[in-house]
Write a protein that holds these residues in place. Structure first.
Motif, short mmCIF file in Angstrom:
data_model
loop_
_atom_site.label_atom_id
_atom_site.label_comp_id
_atom_site.label_asym_id
_atom_site.label_seq_id
_atom_site.Cartn_x
_atom_site.Cartn_y
_atom_site.Cartn_z
N VAL A 185 49.00 39.60 30.69
CA VAL A 185 49.39 41.18 30.92
C VAL A 185 48.70 42.10 29.67
O VAL A 185 48.51 41.62 28.69
CB VAL A 185 50.84 41.55 30.99
CG1 VAL A 185 51.28 40.92 32.06
CG2 VAL A 185 51.80 41.13 29.83
N ILE A 186 48.35 43.33 30.01
CA ILE A 186 47.78 44.28 28.98
C ILE A 186 49.23 45.26 28.73
O ILE A 186 49.58 46.07 29.48
CB ILE A 186 46.67 45.02 29.66
CG1 ILE A 186 45.71 44.11 29.84
CG2 ILE A 186 46.25 46.22 28.73
CD1 ILE A 186 44.43 44.50 31.08
N PRO A 195 57.56 50.93 26.06
CA PRO A 195 56.32 49.65 26.42
C PRO A 195 56.12 49.56 27.82
O PRO A 195 57.11 49.63 28.66
CB PRO A 195 57.01 48.30 25.87
CG PRO A 195 58.43 48.51 25.64
CD PRO A 195 58.71 50.17 25.46
N ILE A 196 54.90 49.45 28.42
CA ILE A 196 54.61 49.39 29.77
C ILE A 196 53.32 48.24 29.67
O ILE A 196 52.71 47.87 28.81
CB ILE A 196 53.74 50.51 30.36
CG1 ILE A 196 52.68 51.00 29.56
CG2 ILE A 196 54.97 51.63 30.57
CD1 ILE A 196 52.01 51.97 30.22
N TRP A 198 50.67 46.06 32.06
CA TRP A 198 49.60 46.02 33.34
C TRP A 198 49.50 44.47 33.35
O TRP A 198 48.87 43.82 32.67
CB TRP A 198 48.28 46.52 33.45
CG TRP A 198 48.29 48.11 33.35
CD1 TRP A 198 48.95 49.07 32.83
CD2 TRP A 198 47.97 48.77 34.61
NE1 TRP A 198 48.92 50.38 33.17
CE2 TRP A 198 48.22 50.14 34.58
CE3 TRP A 198 47.31 48.35 35.98
CZ2 TRP A 198 48.00 51.13 35.16
CZ3 TRP A 198 47.11 49.39 36.85
CH2 TRP A 198 47.23 50.74 36.41
N ILE A 199 49.66 43.94 34.92
CA ILE A 199 49.11 42.66 35.20
C ILE A 199 47.60 42.56 35.05
O ILE A 199 46.97 43.25 35.55
CB ILE A 199 49.71 42.16 36.59
CG1 ILE A 199 51.12 42.42 37.04
CG2 ILE A 199 49.18 40.79 37.03
CD1 ILE A 199 51.90 41.56 36.27
N GLY A 200 47.33 41.41 34.31
CA GLY A 200 46.06 41.13 33.93
C GLY A 200 45.21 40.64 35.17
O GLY A 200 45.59 40.35 36.07
N PRO A 201 43.77 40.70 34.93
CA PRO A 201 43.11 40.13 36.04
C PRO A 201 43.19 38.63 36.23
O PRO A 201 43.76 37.83 35.46
CB PRO A 201 41.53 40.43 35.60
CG PRO A 201 41.51 40.43 34.13
CD PRO A 201 43.14 40.78 33.80
N ALA A 202 42.77 38.10 37.56
CA ALA A 202 42.91 36.65 37.53
C ALA A 202 41.97 35.87 36.85
O ALA A 202 41.23 36.29 36.18
CB ALA A 202 42.24 36.36 39.26
N GLY A 203 42.36 34.54 36.67
CA GLY A 203 41.56 33.65 35.64
C GLY A 203 40.17 33.47 36.14
O GLY A 203 39.84 33.72 37.46
N ALA A 204 39.49 32.86 35.23
CA ALA A 204 38.12 32.55 35.93
C ALA A 204 37.99 31.37 36.57
O ALA A 204 38.86 30.43 36.73
CB ALA A 204 37.19 32.14 34.58
N VAL A 205 36.97 31.19 37.41
CA VAL A 205 37.05 30.01 38.34
C VAL A 205 37.11 28.65 37.66
O VAL A 205 36.13 28.54 36.67
CB VAL A 205 35.73 30.12 39.27
CG1 VAL A 205 35.45 29.02 39.87
CG2 VAL A 205 35.92 31.28 39.98
N LYS A 206 37.76 27.66 37.88
CA LYS A 206 37.97 26.32 37.19
C LYS A 206 37.26 25.32 38.10
O LYS A 206 36.55 24.44 37.41
CB LYS A 206 39.29 26.16 36.79
CG LYS A 206 39.59 24.91 36.18
CD LYS A 206 41.06 24.75 36.18
CE LYS A 206 41.61 23.67 35.24
NZ LYS A 206 43.16 23.42 35.14
N GLU A 207 37.61 25.17 39.08
CA GLU A 207 36.92 24.17 40.04
C GLU A 207 36.42 24.60 41.15
O GLU A 207 36.96 25.26 42.17
CB GLU A 207 38.19 23.11 40.51
CG GLU A 207 37.52 21.98 41.60
CD GLU A 207 38.59 21.22 42.15
OE1 GLU A 207 39.72 21.04 41.59
OE2 GLU A 207 38.35 20.93 43.32
N ALA A 208 35.16 24.62 41.03
CA ALA A 208 34.31 25.55 42.27
C ALA A 208 33.13 24.44 42.65
O ALA A 208 31.75 24.95 42.83
CB ALA A 208 33.37 26.47 41.63
N GLY A 209 33.25 23.11 42.45
CA GLY A 209 32.37 22.12 43.15
C GLY A 209 31.93 22.45 44.36
O GLY A 209 32.62 22.94 45.41
#
Ligand code: MN
Length: 244
Positions: A185-186, A195-196, A198-209
């Protein structure tokens, strides 16, 4: 044929309008969709307040609730018939890998599937709506030509590259890939010093075979993943039965 259409981007979203226009060529369509963008709503049902349904025209309604609320209300109180098919989308942005758990687009389709109705979630990879009419045409072709032999009900998750129809390479049948965990979160402060977060972005792709939804999209194919709802970990269940 009667098709119920919903989404999570709201009833005015270009993706929903394009999908409805396309499906209207082969079916009577009714739209029951959220009043505003409810992306990320997952399978939430609103239980803490009653919901309003506003009629825009003879076959368009918006609801001040979640995508799941919309389909639930349509099937259990609003429509006086049972749709033959439920389509959701076309979402602005892909829904692949673990995104499918958070997606309101997938959730709207899932709600129909839970009522025993075949359902398809459509999403367009790469935001921007540029080729949304092409994506809608592809969705129409899929509904028209690919579903006859499928055992009902089915739940399909379809991601379409943001390209002209002629540039789409075809369909790859896929399983869901995987992502790394989300970015943190940011943290910030509001104008009053509180304090506030923000939900952060989705994680990077891990399994994309090869064989995954991420791979298909990367290669310029439409990804079609059949989904199921049962979350049981059968492997762990079998292990636990031996030791407990
Ligand atoms: Mn969305």
């Amino acid at each position: 044929m009667k098709i119920l259409i919903s989404n999570d981007d709201g009833y005015l979203a270009p993706g929903l309008l394009a999908l409805a226009d396309a499906m209207a060529q082969i079916a009577d369509v009714v739209i029951v969709a959220p009043e505003r963008n409810r992306s990320g709503a997952s399978n939430a049902l609103t239980l803490d307040k009653p919901l309003s349904v506003s009629k825009v025209s003879s076959n368009v309604y918006f609801v001040d609730g979640t995508p799941t609320d919309c389909v639930h209300i349509a099937l259990t109180g609003l429509l006086d018939y049972r749709p033959d098919l439920i389509v959701s989308g076309i979402n602005q942005g892909q829904n692949m890998g673990e995104d499918t758990l958070y997606s309101g687009t997938v959730a709207a389709a899932t709600e129909g599937y839970l009522f025993g109705i075949p359902a398809i979630a459509f999403s367009q990879a790469e935001k921007g709506w540029r080729h949304i009419d092409d994506a809608a045409r592809f969705a129409l072709n899929l509904v028209k030509h690919k579903l006859d032999h499928l055992e009902q009900p089915y739940l399909l998750n379809v991601n379409i590259p943001n390209r002209a129809l002629a540039e789409l390479k075809g369909i790859q049948l896929t399983h869901l890939g995987k992502r790394h965990q989300s970015e943190p979160v940011i943290k910030s402060t509001d104008p009053r010093g509180n304090p506030i977060y923000w939900i952060g972005p989705a994680g990077a792709v891990k399994e994309a075979g090869e064989g995954t939804d991420f791979y298909a999209i990367e290669q310029g194919y439409v990804s079609v993943t059949p989904l199921q709802i049962d979350l049981t970990n059968t492997e762990l269940l079998a292990k636990l039965k031996k030791v407990w």
